[in-house]
Scaffold this motif. Structure first.
Motif, mmCIF file in Angstrom:
data_model
loop_
_atom_site.group_PDB
_atom_site.id
_atom_site.type_symbol
_atom_site.label_atom_id
_atom_site.label_comp_id
_atom_site.label_asym_id
_atom_site.label_seq_id
_atom_site.Cartn_x
_atom_site.Cartn_y
_atom_site.Cartn_z
ATOM 1 N N TYR A 198 -40.273 -44.311 39.779
ATOM 2 C CA TYR A 198 -41.216 -43.207 39.605
ATOM 3 C C TYR A 198 -42.246 -43.178 40.728
ATOM 4 O O TYR A 198 -42.587 -42.115 41.254
ATOM 5 C CB TYR A 198 -41.936 -43.303 38.258
ATOM 6 N N ARG A 199 -42.762 -44.350 41.098
ATOM 7 C CA ARG A 199 -43.812 -44.419 42.123
ATOM 8 C C ARG A 199 -43.319 -43.986 43.497
ATOM 9 O O ARG A 199 -44.112 -43.570 44.344
ATOM 10 C CB ARG A 199 -44.379 -45.837 42.204
ATOM 11 N N SER A 200 -42.020 -44.093 43.716
ATOM 12 C CA SER A 200 -41.476 -43.756 45.041
ATOM 13 C C SER A 200 -41.166 -42.269 45.205
ATOM 14 O O SER A 200 -40.716 -41.842 46.261
ATOM 15 C CB SER A 200 -40.195 -44.570 45.293
ATOM 16 N N LEU A 201 -41.394 -41.463 44.188
ATOM 17 C CA LEU A 201 -41.145 -40.015 44.293
ATOM 18 C C LEU A 201 -42.133 -39.388 45.267
ATOM 19 O O LEU A 201 -43.334 -39.662 45.232
ATOM 20 C CB LEU A 201 -41.298 -39.356 42.918
ATOM 21 N N ASN A 202 -41.623 -38.507 46.152
ATOM 22 C CA ASN A 202 -42.541 -37.794 47.033
ATOM 23 C C ASN A 202 -43.133 -36.593 46.290
ATOM 24 O O ASN A 202 -42.843 -36.371 45.110
ATOM 25 C CB ASN A 202 -41.846 -37.367 48.333
ATOM 26 N N GLU A 203 -43.939 -35.805 46.973
ATOM 27 C CA GLU A 203 -44.708 -34.745 46.309
ATOM 28 C C GLU A 203 -43.814 -33.716 45.623
ATOM 29 O O GLU A 203 -44.059 -33.350 44.459
ATOM 30 C CB GLU A 203 -45.616 -34.054 47.330
ATOM 31 N N THR A 204 -42.783 -33.248 46.314
ATOM 32 C CA THR A 204 -41.914 -32.226 45.723
ATOM 33 C C THR A 204 -41.072 -32.800 44.589
ATOM 34 O O THR A 204 -40.896 -32.159 43.551
ATOM 35 C CB THR A 204 -40.991 -31.618 46.798
ATOM 36 N N GLN A 205 -40.549 -33.998 44.783
ATOM 37 C CA GLN A 205 -39.801 -34.655 43.716
ATOM 38 C C GLN A 205 -40.671 -34.827 42.477
ATOM 39 O O GLN A 205 -40.234 -34.568 41.352
ATOM 40 C CB GLN A 205 -39.298 -36.021 44.190
ATOM 41 N N ALA A 206 -41.913 -35.248 42.692
ATOM 42 C CA ALA A 206 -42.828 -35.473 41.577
ATOM 43 C C ALA A 206 -43.138 -34.168 40.841
ATOM 44 O O ALA A 206 -43.292 -34.155 39.611
ATOM 45 C CB ALA A 206 -44.117 -36.116 42.076
ATOM 46 N N ALA A 207 -43.224 -33.058 41.580
ATOM 47 C CA ALA A 207 -43.503 -31.769 40.950
ATOM 48 C C ALA A 207 -42.390 -31.385 39.977
ATOM 49 O O ALA A 207 -42.650 -30.933 38.852
ATOM 50 C CB ALA A 207 -43.673 -30.688 42.019
ATOM 51 N N VAL A 208 -41.131 -31.579 40.391
ATOM 52 C CA VAL A 208 -39.993 -31.298 39.508
ATOM 53 C C VAL A 208 -39.993 -32.266 38.330
ATOM 54 O O VAL A 208 -39.819 -31.875 37.168
ATOM 55 C CB VAL A 208 -38.656 -31.405 40.282
ATOM 56 N N PHE A 209 -40.190 -33.533 38.624
ATOM 57 C CA PHE A 209 -40.178 -34.587 37.615
ATOM 58 C C PHE A 209 -41.194 -34.314 36.502
ATOM 59 O O PHE A 209 -40.856 -34.306 35.314
ATOM 60 C CB PHE A 209 -40.463 -35.927 38.301
ATOM 61 N N TYR A 210 -42.441 -34.056 36.870
ATOM 62 C CA TYR A 210 -43.490 -33.863 35.863
ATOM 63 C C TYR A 210 -43.365 -32.523 35.144
ATOM 64 O O TYR A 210 -43.769 -32.400 33.983
ATOM 65 C CB TYR A 210 -44.871 -34.024 36.499
ATOM 66 N N SER A 211 -42.791 -31.532 35.831
ATOM 67 C CA SER A 211 -42.559 -30.247 35.162
ATOM 68 C C SER A 211 -41.568 -30.405 34.014
ATOM 69 O O SER A 211 -41.781 -29.900 32.908
ATOM 70 C CB SER A 211 -42.054 -29.218 36.173
ATOM 71 N N ILE A 212 -40.478 -31.152 34.283
ATOM 72 C CA ILE A 212 -39.470 -31.362 33.239
ATOM 73 C C ILE A 212 -40.000 -32.288 32.152
ATOM 74 O O ILE A 212 -39.755 -32.081 30.951
ATOM 75 C CB ILE A 212 -38.168 -31.908 33.861
ATOM 76 N N CYS A 213 -40.745 -33.323 32.543
ATOM 77 C CA CYS A 213 -41.333 -34.222 31.542
ATOM 78 C C CYS A 213 -42.292 -33.474 30.629
ATOM 79 O O CYS A 213 -42.327 -33.710 29.412
ATOM 80 C CB CYS A 213 -42.055 -35.376 32.241
ATOM 81 N N MET A 260 -31.596 -49.937 33.109
ATOM 82 C CA MET A 260 -32.604 -50.263 34.110
ATOM 83 C C MET A 260 -33.768 -50.947 33.418
ATOM 84 O O MET A 260 -34.140 -50.586 32.300
ATOM 85 C CB MET A 260 -33.100 -48.991 34.825
ATOM 86 N N SER A 261 -34.347 -51.928 34.097
ATOM 87 C CA SER A 261 -35.509 -52.604 33.544
ATOM 88 C C SER A 261 -36.730 -51.709 33.666
ATOM 89 O O SER A 261 -36.771 -50.771 34.459
ATOM 90 C CB SER A 261 -35.751 -53.918 34.287
ATOM 91 N N SER A 262 -37.764 -52.019 32.889
ATOM 92 C CA SER A 262 -39.009 -51.244 32.945
ATOM 93 C C SER A 262 -39.630 -51.302 34.335
ATOM 94 O O SER A 262 -40.166 -50.303 34.829
ATOM 95 C CB SER A 262 -40.001 -51.772 31.906
ATOM 96 N N ALA A 263 -39.538 -52.457 34.968
ATOM 97 C CA ALA A 263 -40.105 -52.604 36.319
ATOM 98 C C ALA A 263 -39.367 -51.721 37.317
ATOM 99 O O ALA A 263 -39.984 -51.095 38.183
ATOM 100 C CB ALA A 263 -40.045 -54.066 36.752
ATOM 101 N N GLU A 264 -38.041 -51.675 37.197
ATOM 102 C CA GLU A 264 -37.247 -50.837 38.091
ATOM 103 C C GLU A 264 -37.561 -49.366 37.894
ATOM 104 O O GLU A 264 -37.657 -48.598 38.854
ATOM 105 C CB GLU A 264 -35.755 -51.083 37.852
ATOM 106 N N ILE A 265 -37.739 -48.960 36.639
ATOM 107 C CA ILE A 265 -38.052 -47.561 36.349
ATOM 108 C C ILE A 265 -39.426 -47.188 36.908
ATOM 109 O O ILE A 265 -39.591 -46.128 37.517
ATOM 110 C CB ILE A 265 -38.003 -47.308 34.829
#
Length: 438
Positions: A18-33, A9-14
């Motif tokens: 990331y920007r399209s994650l909703n609130e709950t998705q983002a919570a899981v995402f940032y917890s794992i990061c 995936m290109s940097s732009a696609e990535i």
């Protein structure tokens, strides 16, 4: 052999992902990061076990791709990982039970990834001479993502636990590899008579109940533009076998009203049941439902495009009660069935499929075309030529004999073409003559 090939995936696609994650998705995402960053800083964070639940269309696969891309990027900075990216020593594993589910996330099946035998009954089979190779390939693995967890049985899950312990040389659950399990237990269960992981059995070792923390995705992403359909799917998801569908979810039957002239009074009287054996373009009993694809069978308003053969989807059915009888409010049409009788019905029919005669002149991006019932010239050509590209065309019941033109039309067209060609030559010669003499 490499454990996993990273999706390209290109940097732009990535960034867009990331920007399209909703609130709950983002919570899981940032917890794992955050966990990955602490791992890189050698803070020795506690092993995590997340179960990401969600109904169909809540963006589970999107979250998997986001977590995989960023966690892989961060964990490549571990002290044990060389500066040059070594795909053969992955840090995050993508896997699922079936080949299709694995392919959807660019992963591998659990059986292929962990070299599991077909039979999952104890005693467990070791890796033999391949153990050293597996340990080398898995040496940097920190996280395993398992998609479609509803299809993973308890025996398989126990085998995954034991295999990772064997490969990593670690007695902690799953060999100290953190697990992100994703799926919906209301969807397909394990094959055979095996119980899903979420069903408790007192005599079975329960890695699921003892370890996993559930996070639920609730925002519908797939059907976000059709909330009525999304709500219907949510009701179907939890419907019990013995429960009937609600009135809102059933298909509504609309019976035609048939009227017959009373010879004594001369008035049209409504009949108790539709006339039998009468053929007409209106349907005796019309079935409609919210989300059903329908086609008009009469010209209602040509300028507005409400014409015979146009398609639409039922967005809402409004009923009102008159003398305890529900009446559906839509455009109604009347037709004379035979002398002295009239039928009143909505000029609609179900149209999840339609004939070639109805689609001539139509343009669509994709279509499934069956040649099974082609019976005259031109039909196959009309059906096959509706899509804007070959990739959008799917042909079933293929039979090359069904693709043909009328030889008389071919002969007539050739004569017309030759006549037109001669006329054009005459016109060209005339213009040349005029040009030379002006």
């Amino acid at each position: 052999m490499p454990v996993m090939e990273a999706p390209q995936m290109s940097s732009a696609e990535i960034r867009k992902m990331y920007r399209s994650l909703n609130e709950t998705q983002a919570a899981v995402f940032y917890s794992i990061c955050d966990w990955c960053k602490r791992k890189v800083l050698n803070e020795n964070p506690q092993q995590f076990f997340y179960y990401v639940a969600g109904t169909a269309g809540t963006g589970k696969s999107h979250l998997i791709k986001s977590v995989y891309a960023e966690a892989t990027k961060i964990l490549q900075k571990l002290p044990c990982v060389s500066e040059e990216v070594d795909i053969s020593k992955a840090t995050v594993l993508l896997t699922a039970f079936t080949g299709c589910a694995s392919h959807n996330i660019n992963g591998k099946t659990l059986h292929a990834l962990l070299k599991l035998p077909r039979s999952l009954k104890p005693p467990y089979q070791g890796l033999g001479n391949t153990l050293d190779e597996m340990r080398a390939n898995f040496s940097n693995v920190q996280i395993m993502i398992i998609d479609e967890i509803s299809m993973v049985s308890k025996p398989l899950f126990a085998y995954v636990n034991w295999r990772l312990q064997q490969i990593k040389g670690n007695d902690k659950p799953f060999g100290n590899v953190s697990i992100m399990a994703v799926g919906d237990f209301h969807q397909l269960p394990p094959l055979g008579k095996a119980k899903p992981l979420c069903v408790y059995e007192h005599h079975v070792l329960d890695f699921w109940r003892d370890n996993f923390k559930m996070i639920t995705l609730t925002d519908i992403m797939r059907q976000k533009d059709d909330l009525a359909f999304a709500e219907l799917l949510n009701r179907l998801r939890v419907k019990q076998k013995h429960e009937p569908l609600s009135d809102a979810d059933n298909i509504t039957n609309i019976d035609a009203d048939d009227y017959k002239k009373d010879p004594r009074s001369g008035q049209m009287q409504k009949q108790g049941a539709p006339f039998k054996g009468e053929k007409g373009d209106l349907i005796d009993t019309l079935q409609v439902a919210v989300g059903a694809r329908m086609m008009l069978t009469r010209n209602i308003d040509v300028q507005d495009g409400l014409v015979n053969g146009c398609f639409g989807t039922v967005a809402k059915i409004i009923t009102q009660t008159h003398n305890s009888v529900p009446v559906v409010q839509m455009i109604e049409e009347e037709s004379l069935r035979k002398k002295g009788t009239v039928q009143r019905q909505f000029p609609l029919k179900l149209a999840f499929a339609c004939t070639a005669h109805k689609v001539q002149g139509m343009t669509t991006h994709c279509a499934v075309v069956s040649l099974k019932k082609v019976f005259e010239s031109g039909m196959a050509y009309v059906a096959l030529s509706r899509t804007t590209s070959l990739s959008g065309l799917h042909v079933i019941d293929y039979d090359e004999k069904k693709i043909f033109c009328d030889p008389e039309i071919s002969a007539s067209w050739l004569q017309l073409f030759l006549k037109t060609l001669r006329n054009n030559r005459h016109i060209n010669a005339h213009f040349t003559f005029v040009k030379k003499h002006t």
